[in-house]
Scaffold this motif. Structure first.
Motif, mmCIF file in Angstrom:
data_model
loop_
_atom_site.group_PDB
_atom_site.id
_atom_site.type_symbol
_atom_site.label_atom_id
_atom_site.label_comp_id
_atom_site.label_asym_id
_atom_site.label_seq_id
_atom_site.Cartn_x
_atom_site.Cartn_y
_atom_site.Cartn_z
ATOM 1 N N GLY A 168 13.471 14.051 7.605
ATOM 2 C CA GLY A 168 14.606 13.131 7.592
ATOM 3 C C GLY A 168 15.092 12.828 6.186
ATOM 4 N N ILE A 169 14.148 12.607 5.269
ATOM 5 C CA ILE A 169 14.518 12.322 3.874
ATOM 6 C C ILE A 169 15.262 13.502 3.272
ATOM 7 C CG2 ILE A 169 13.559 12.006 1.549
ATOM 8 C CD1 ILE A 169 11.329 10.317 2.880
ATOM 9 N N ASN A 170 14.763 14.703 3.491
ATOM 10 C CA ASN A 170 15.409 15.899 2.930
ATOM 11 C C ASN A 170 16.792 16.126 3.512
ATOM 12 O OD1 ASN A 170 13.369 16.538 1.138
ATOM 13 N ND2 ASN A 170 12.268 17.837 2.594
ATOM 14 N N GLU B 280 0.852 -1.183 0.000
ATOM 15 C CA GLU B 280 0.000 0.000 0.000
ATOM 16 C C GLU B 280 0.892 1.239 0.000
ATOM 17 O OE1 GLU B 280 -0.913 0.434 4.790
ATOM 18 O OE2 GLU B 280 -2.229 -0.811 3.549
ATOM 19 N N ILE B 281 0.408 2.297 -0.618
ATOM 20 C CA ILE B 281 1.160 3.547 -0.738
ATOM 21 C C ILE B 281 0.605 4.563 0.259
ATOM 22 C CG2 ILE B 281 1.919 5.366 -2.318
ATOM 23 C CD1 ILE B 281 2.924 2.563 -3.051
ATOM 24 N N TYR B 282 1.508 5.270 0.923
ATOM 25 C CA TYR B 282 1.072 6.279 1.883
ATOM 26 C C TYR B 282 1.973 7.516 1.785
ATOM 27 C CZ TYR B 282 5.075 5.049 4.859
ATOM 28 O OH TYR B 282 6.340 4.848 5.338
ATOM 29 N N LYS B 283 1.499 8.621 2.335
ATOM 30 C CA LYS B 283 2.279 9.857 2.329
ATOM 31 C C LYS B 283 3.179 9.901 3.563
ATOM 32 C CE LYS B 283 -1.100 12.659 -0.220
ATOM 33 N NZ LYS B 283 -1.977 13.858 -0.177
ATOM 34 N N SER B 284 4.414 10.355 3.362
ATOM 35 C CA SER B 284 5.352 10.448 4.481
ATOM 36 C C SER B 284 4.871 11.483 5.493
ATOM 37 C CB SER B 284 6.746 10.825 3.974
ATOM 38 O OG SER B 284 6.724 12.082 3.317
ATOM 39 N N LYS C 148 6.817 18.929 1.878
ATOM 40 C CA LYS C 148 5.518 18.493 2.397
ATOM 41 C C LYS C 148 5.491 16.986 2.629
ATOM 42 C CE LYS C 148 2.966 22.359 0.390
ATOM 43 N NZ LYS C 148 1.862 22.766 -0.516
ATOM 44 N N ASN C 149 5.540 16.206 1.553
ATOM 45 C CA ASN C 149 5.521 14.756 1.745
ATOM 46 C C ASN C 149 6.000 14.038 0.487
ATOM 47 O OD1 ASN C 149 3.108 14.285 -0.054
ATOM 48 N ND2 ASN C 149 2.135 15.519 1.548
ATOM 49 N N TYR C 150 6.370 12.775 0.687
ATOM 50 C CA TYR C 150 6.758 11.888 -0.409
ATOM 51 C C TYR C 150 5.849 10.654 -0.358
ATOM 52 C CZ TYR C 150 11.057 14.665 -0.594
ATOM 53 O OH TYR C 150 11.956 15.691 -0.698
ATOM 54 N N MET C 151 5.665 10.021 -1.497
ATOM 55 C CA MET C 151 4.860 8.801 -1.558
ATOM 56 C C MET C 151 5.768 7.600 -1.270
ATOM 57 S SD MET C 151 2.105 10.294 -2.036
ATOM 58 C CE MET C 151 1.053 8.837 -2.067
ATOM 59 N N SER D 25 12.126 4.818 -4.054
ATOM 60 C CA SER D 25 11.830 4.007 -5.240
ATOM 61 C C SER D 25 10.933 2.824 -4.919
ATOM 62 C CB SER D 25 13.144 3.504 -5.860
ATOM 63 O OG SER D 25 13.965 4.585 -6.245
ATOM 64 N N GLY D 26 10.509 2.685 -3.649
ATOM 65 C CA GLY D 26 9.596 1.611 -3.270
ATOM 66 C C GLY D 26 10.253 0.260 -3.083
#
Length: 586
Positions: free
Chosen positions: A468-470, A457-461, A502-505, A570-571
């Motif tokens: 943290g990702i940035n 399932e895909i969700y928004k960070s 904002k967010n990443y998938m 990249s999932g």
């Protein structure tokens, strides 16, 4: 199924009919054709007019207990061990969790007061009962413990044999005893679940079996302590080890056939406080990819390594903790350059995967064949490429450097925390800085993370995840839509997102029996450093690992932690996995 009165059965059937879950004509036909003392529900189940799950859910509503569907539930290992496995299997009960001092327990027969009292007295704690289907509970038992009915029967028979004979006669009762069936079942389970290791660990009153699947240990069953001598002795016999030696560690190996496929086993037995611990490493060549790009190396790291192995001489070194896939990486790199035109010789301990067209030598310490002595011998065999399984000491390191200086391409591994850590580690072994600088082509650091399963399932960070990702890869990500194609190609991850605040998938795997935790298989996190002229100058100045890594990053090196976050975007894996294996890396 719970023992129900005729009145309760009628209410359940009425509920199923009212909800349209059963065909009224079929139910009527069954009711007409059975005798008064027969159960209508049992006959409906036998003729598959209704399902076990339907009956369980309806029964819960009628008798007023909560119902739980176990299919998509994950239960913490600490909770599962609240009730011994034998008791769970005996009364078909699964512990779910604790709340307000009560242990919530799913049971197939909630009307059986003897069962509920048995569980409560066994754990010395009050319980709250939930209704679940027999099918659901059996699937959960198999998911968490495997199908070990054969082991249990073998253990019972072995206990009887051991009781009949003196313990000193264990050797005579295990050659064809039931304990062989128990061991075969454990090995078969480990092979089918793609486990890399089996741990057999004695405690004061029991023997626990754990399997490492995708890098994570899972407790699969507990056995009585009385079977430990027979089980360990059986393993020693198969491994050609001394059955009467219990004071010192022993190493061995043997091969098993599972589903028509040979799997090599490496055995390590050590004396511990409560007996002897056995660790079995499973080496399945067919289950391991030997293609470097499919292992997770991509983009800048892949280009750097391919450039390094195309040189006619020099050293390619990979580092990481035990079980991080270092040897598999070397095999994959050798696969890239293997040809009838060159002579490739390896020196390994042990030879993990047998490869056609390569001369592989097994280290034998008892016979005096060490990495150092073996390497001297190899250099007299006119090799073009040499692989040394591990550089463990200064002598081996020195010989490897000399081999690289005299026109050979040398592959090897070290135990360090990062690629940059290889350089000062070799200096500590006594290698002269100018020799090291002139022989190293590329150094690799790596870890392994679990891959997210295809069902996901895909969700928004969250805001915290986005921050943290940035902070880790913000500078690497495309800054505009126009940069997406070029940056993605450079880094080797198609369709990378534009940096945003904002967010990443992100992806999350769906857990199932075959994919515990939502993961299946593993991928590598890599960092590589090209030893160019600037890095060479730093080596000769005895620079620290941190200083070398800072320079490498300024030249475009992607760190393992950055590679992990790119795989998250990249999932391929999850943030939790990257944090699990690379949280201490910059």
């Amino acid at each position: 199924m719970a023992l129900l009165t005729k009145e309760a059965e009628e209410k359940i059937i009425g509920l199923l009919l009212a909800e349209g879950l059963a065909d009224a004509n079929l139910v009527s036909r069954v009711q007409t054709n059975i005798t008064p003392d027969q159960s209508v529900l049992n006959e409906l189940l036998a003729q598959k007019v209704i399902s076990n799950d339907m009956v369980a859910h309806a029964t819960a509503l009628v008798i007023g207990v909560p119902y739980v569907e176990l299919k998509n539930i994950t239960i913490d290992q600490d909770i599962l061990t609240k009730i011994p496995y034998e008791a769970q299997a005996r009364v078909l009960a699964i512990p779910l969790g604790e709340k307000d001092g009560l242990l919530n327990v799913a049971m197939a027969d909630v009307t059986n007061v003897q069962y509920t009292d048995y569980i409560s007295n066994l754990i010395n704690q009050p319980i709250r009962v939930w209704m679940s289907s027999e099918r659901g509970i059996r699937e959960m038992l198999e998911k968490n413990h495997g199908d070990f009915s054969g082991v249990k029967e073998a253990v019972r028979e072995t206990n009887e044999e051991v009781l009949e004979k003196d313990q000193t006669e264990v050797k005579t009762i295990i050659q064809d005893s039931p304990i062989s069936k128990a061991l075969n079942t454990i090995l078969s389970y480990a092979a089918k679940t793609k486990a890399s290791d089996i741990h057999i660990e004695p405690l004061e009153d029991s023997l626990i079996i754990r399997c490492r699947v995708d890098g994570v240990l899972r407790r699969i069953m507990d056995l009585p302590k009385t079977v430990a001598p027979a089980l360990v002795s059986r393993i020693k016999i198969l491994s050609n080890l001394k059955i009467d030696e219990h004071r010192i560690p022993q190493d061995g190996q043997f091969t098993v056939l599972v589903d028509g496929k040979e799997i090599d086993l490496r055995i390590a037995i050590s004396p511990v406080t409560w007996g002897e611990q056995v660790v079995i490493r499973l080496l399945d060549k067919e289950g391991t990819t030997m293609e470097i790009d499919k292992m997770g190396m991509t983009g800048r790291a892949l280009r750097s390594v391919l450039s390094g192995i195309r040189k006619p001489n020099g050293m390619i070194l990979t580092s990481g903790p035990t079980g991080s896939g270092k040897s598999t990486t070397l095999y994959a790199l050798i696969q890239q350059i293997k040809s009838e035109e060159i002579n490739i010789v390896t020196l390994e301990d042990p030879v993990e995967y047998k490869m056609e067209g390569i001369n592989q030598i097994q280290v034998n310490l008892d016979a005096g064949l060490t990495f150092a002595s073996g390497l001297r011998s190899i250099l007299r065999q006119d090799p073009d490429v040499v692989m040394v399984g591990e550089i463990r000491d200064g002598e081996t390191a020195g010989l490897a450097v000399q081999a690289a200086l005299t026109g050979h391409l040398v592959f090897s591994t070290l135990h360090t925390n990062s690629a940059a850590g290889i350089l000062p580690r070799l200096l500590e072994m006594g290698i002269e800085p100018f020799l090291l600088a002139s022989t190293l082509n590329v150094v690799i650091g790596q870890r392994l993370v679990r891959r997210i399963t295809e069902k996901r399932e895909i969700y928004k960070s969250s805001d915290l995840e986005t921050t943290g990702i940035n902070s880790i890869v913000g500078d690497l990500l495309p800054q505009t839509e126009e940069e997406v194609a070029s940056v993605s190609e450079d880094l080797g991850y198609p369709g990378l997102p534009v940096k945003n605040d904002k967010n990443y998938m992100l992806a999350k795997g769906m857990e199932s029996k075959e994919t515990p935790g939502g993961y299946k298989g593993r991928a590598g996190l890599y960092e590589t450093i090209d030893v160019d002229e600037d890095i060479q100058k730093m080596i000769t100045k005895h620079a620290t690992a941190a200083e070398i890594m800072r320079l490498a990053r300024s030249k475009g090196t992607v760190t393992m932690r950055q590679d992990g976050i790119l795989k998250v975007l990249s999932g391929i894996t999850s943030i939790e996995e990257v944090n699990r294996v690379a949280s201490d890396l910059s």
